[in-house]
Design an enzyme around this catalytic site. Structure first.
Site, PDB file in Angstrom:
ATOM      1  N   CYS A   1       0.839  -1.202   0.000  1.00 46.47           N
ATOM      2  CA  CYS A   1       0.000   0.000   0.000  1.00 46.47           C
ATOM      3  C   CYS A   1       0.883   1.264   0.000  1.00 46.47           C
ATOM      4  O   CYS A   1       1.551   1.530  -0.984  1.00 46.47           O
ATOM      5  CB  CYS A   1      -0.982  -0.039   1.160  1.00 46.47           C
ATOM      6  SG  CYS A   1      -2.322   1.123   0.964  1.00 46.47           S
TER       7      CYS A   1
ATOM      8  N   HIS B   1      -3.584  -5.383   0.566  1.00 42.87           N
ATOM      9  CA  HIS B   1      -3.072  -5.837   1.869  1.00 42.87           C
ATOM     10  C   HIS B   1      -3.103  -7.363   1.968  1.00 42.87           C
ATOM     11  O   HIS B   1      -4.157  -7.933   2.258  1.00 42.87           O
ATOM     12  CB  HIS B   1      -3.906  -5.227   2.995  1.00 42.87           C
ATOM     13  CG  HIS B   1      -3.700  -3.754   3.147  1.00 42.87           C
ATOM     14  ND1 HIS B   1      -2.734  -3.218   3.962  1.00 42.87           N
ATOM     15  CD2 HIS B   1      -4.312  -2.701   2.558  1.00 42.87           C
ATOM     16  CE1 HIS B   1      -2.763  -1.901   3.881  1.00 42.87           C
ATOM     17  NE2 HIS B   1      -3.711  -1.556   3.035  1.00 42.87           N
TER      18      HIS B   1
ATOM     19  N   GLU C   1      -1.927  -9.075   4.298  1.00 42.39           N
ATOM     20  CA  GLU C   1      -1.942  -9.487   5.707  1.00 42.39           C
ATOM     21  C   GLU C   1      -3.344  -9.603   6.292  1.00 42.39           C
ATOM     22  O   GLU C   1      -3.518 -10.149   7.366  1.00 42.39           O
ATOM     23  CB  GLU C   1      -1.103  -8.500   6.546  1.00 42.39           C
ATOM     24  CG  GLU C   1      -1.661  -7.085   6.693  1.00 42.39           C
ATOM     25  CD  GLU C   1      -1.341  -6.148   5.520  1.00 42.39           C
ATOM     26  OE1 GLU C   1      -1.070  -6.647   4.415  1.00 42.39           O
ATOM     27  OE2 GLU C   1      -1.402  -4.924   5.718  1.00 42.39           O
TER      28      GLU C   1
ATOM     29  N   LYS D   1      -0.432 -12.743  22.042  1.00 37.44           N
ATOM     30  CA  LYS D   1      -1.223 -13.560  22.979  1.00 37.44           C
ATOM     31  C   LYS D   1      -1.319 -15.019  22.538  1.00 37.44           C
ATOM     32  O   LYS D   1      -1.198 -15.935  23.351  1.00 37.44           O
ATOM     33  CB  LYS D   1      -2.622 -12.949  23.082  1.00 37.44           C
ATOM     34  CG  LYS D   1      -3.467 -13.511  24.177  1.00 37.44           C
ATOM     35  CD  LYS D   1      -3.119 -12.840  25.477  1.00 37.44           C
ATOM     36  CE  LYS D   1      -4.050 -13.237  26.592  1.00 37.44           C
ATOM     37  NZ  LYS D   1      -3.736 -12.506  27.820  1.00 37.44           N
TER      38      LYS D   1
END
Ligand code: XMP
Length: 507
Positions: A80, A166, A168, A363
């Site tokens: 991007c 994108h 991801e 996490k």
């Protein structure tokens, strides 16, 4: 270990690039876009990714990396804004265009290298208002959409790539395949990032420290895993303190003590401070005052423990990678050890240095480490719980009666979600209680009892949340059990506000 550096130009998705790469076992790290070139070189990356960002490359004050990064002969991938940066840097032209937001179909013009194995086209997630009008010499277009004629470009001989979409985000089809093509095939990074490797290296690093470590454990996964790693490294030079503040879930204090005693050989001291907290909170209704009182009492208890059981040199915390990035704290020379004083509101004279073994982890990675270290599944799957505990779930003054209602009703909510298979699907599920009352009828008698609010939410990171559309029969059973099993309650309500504009906790 082989690593990929992601230069952060401010996109809300920058983080995700690292996550996706780590998911296929290559270490990736997010660093500021203006990282000094010497520091970048010293990190010895196998490749560099430029993230997206809100700026326009043709603006004078747009963020730029050190220009030497373009000359390091390293594989580069711009996403991007990063794509536009590559176009601009190598002599192409970027211009303002019509916004392209959401799904677009990317047609593949050349499926060698970066776009290998993704088929002839894919659904790509776009979010941009600028586009590459003219691509630099020595680059070729390898993919386009209806609105962006140069949505993917490549300079194969120098291993430099730019993509307008994108990869991801999960909405991009084959996004992970594209990242894998870049990281594994083009950068040739080895898949060396495993949680077993992380444990080995962390334990070895921590075993070199001198002095004793104090670790406050809450029973939550982060502090438990931090304690277990440190314990593996230095044994009983680690002392763990668990403060029961009386604001925990029903029976939780016993469960936590039992879990530690049954499963782990760590030096563990439970401190029953229920009365201190409840007394300190008497008459307090303001949520922020409650938080402050709870926080200060924790510090006092910690300090008393340190005075009696010290000396301590280190304070261990379960800080995770997103906290490190969000707080803008740059990394110290050693990966796991950051030294500075007076963190977490502890008094200056304690002069503890901070040990944060989880500061590189997300996490889900902590959960994997926990599983390897033998943390019981029940804890792995337990919902997050706020530090100030039930103090933020009891609206108004905290009284024994409201604590009793809140604990029992929450237990019923959790039990029913577990029975129906919903517990693991939701982010948090609990009951809150305030001072509002409603009339009920029990037998032939009128009763004026408390109203309980049930809150069940779904979320990915607690930044936003949606209320869970639980089946009516589960809600009916929860309501029925609460009014039958808790004498003081006449009404049960279900909270149907999302975050924003509400928050997850009522206070
Ligand atoms: P809110 O209520 O702000 O909560 O939507 C977002 C997430 O953070 C937890 N939470 C806290 N955790 N100390 C904590 O350690 C706090 O004061 C606190 N307040 C909220 C909350 O449970 C949710 O997961």
């Amino acid at each position: 270990m082989d690593k990929i550096l992601v230069l952060d130009f401010g996109s809300q998705y920058s983080h995700l690039i690292c996550r996706r790469i780590r998911e296929f076992s290559v270490y990736a790290e997010l660093v500021p876009f203006d990282i000094p070139i010497e520091k970048l070189k010293a990190m010895n990356p196998k490749g560099v990714i430029f993230s997206g960002g809100p700026s326009s490359v043709y603006n004078k004050d747009s963020p730029r990396p050190d220009s030497k990064v373009f000359e390091m002969n390293l594989p580069l991938l711009g996403i991007c804004y990063g794509h536009q940066l590559i176009v601009d840097n190598f002599g192409g032209k970027v211009k303002r265009s019509n916004k392209e937001y959401g799904h677009s179909t990317l047609t593949i013009d050349n499926n060698a290298s970066l776009l290998g194995g993704v088929g002839d086209s894919l659904r790509a997630w776009m979010s941009h208002g600028d586009e590459a009008e003219k691509i630099p010499d020595n680059f070729k277009i390898i993919g386009h959409t209806e609105r962006s004629h140069a949505a993917a470009i490549a300079n194969e001989s120098q291993s430099i790539y730019g993509i307008q979409f994108h990869p991801e985000v999960v909405h991009t089809e084959n996004g992970v395949k594209i990242l894998k093509n870049f990281v594994l095939n083009i950068c040739k990074a080895k898949q060396e990032w495993t949680m077993e490797g992380f444990i080995e290296k962390t334990v070895s690093d921590i075993s070199k420290i001198d002095g004793n470590v104090l670790c406050g454990v809450s029973g939550g996964i982060d502090s438990t895993v931090a304690a277990l790693l440190i314990h593996r490294a230095i044994g009983n030079r680690l002392k763990c303190v668990f403060v029961d503040n009386g604001l925990l879930r029903l029976e939780e204090e016993h469960e936590i003590e039992k879990m530690f005693k049954d499963n782990f050989a760590v030096n563990f001291t439970p401190i029953n401070a229920k009365k201190r907290f409840v007394d300190g909170l008497q008459g307090i209704t303001d949520p922020e005052k409650k938080r402050k009182i709870v926080g200060e009492e924790f510090v006092r208890i910690f300090t008393e423990f340190a005075e009696k059981n010290g000396p301590f040199r280190w304070l261990a915390q379960g800080t995770l990678y997103p906290d490190v990035i969000e707080s803008g704290v740059s990394k110290g020379p050693a990966a796991v050890i950051k030294t500075h004083h007076n963190v977490g509101g502890l008094p200056d004279w304690l002069r503890l240095e901070v040990l944060e073994p989880l500061r590189e982890l997300y996490k889900d990675e902590v959960r994997k480490v926990a599983a390897i270290l033998g943390v019981p599944k029940k804890l792995l799957m337990r919902h997050p719980f706020p530090g100030p505990g039930l103090a933020v779930r009891i609206i108004g003054e905290i009284t024994e009666k409201k604590l009793h209602i809140c604990k029992l009703a929450s237990k019923i909510v959790e039990e029913e979600l577990e029975i129906s298979g919903w517990y693991d699907k939701v982010w948090q599920a609990y009951a809150a209680v305030g001072d509002d009352k409603a009339v009920g009828v029990v037998g032939d008698e009128r009763k004026y009892g408390n109203i309980v609010m049930i809150r069940v939410v779904e979320s990915i990171d607690a930044m936003t949340a949606d209320w869970t559309r639980l089946p009516h029969e589960i809600l009916a059973k929860i309501s029925n059990r609460i009014t039958n099993e808790i004498d003081e309650v006449t009404w049960v309500s279900y909270v149907i506000s999302s975050k924003p504009p509400a928050t997850i906790e009522p206070q």
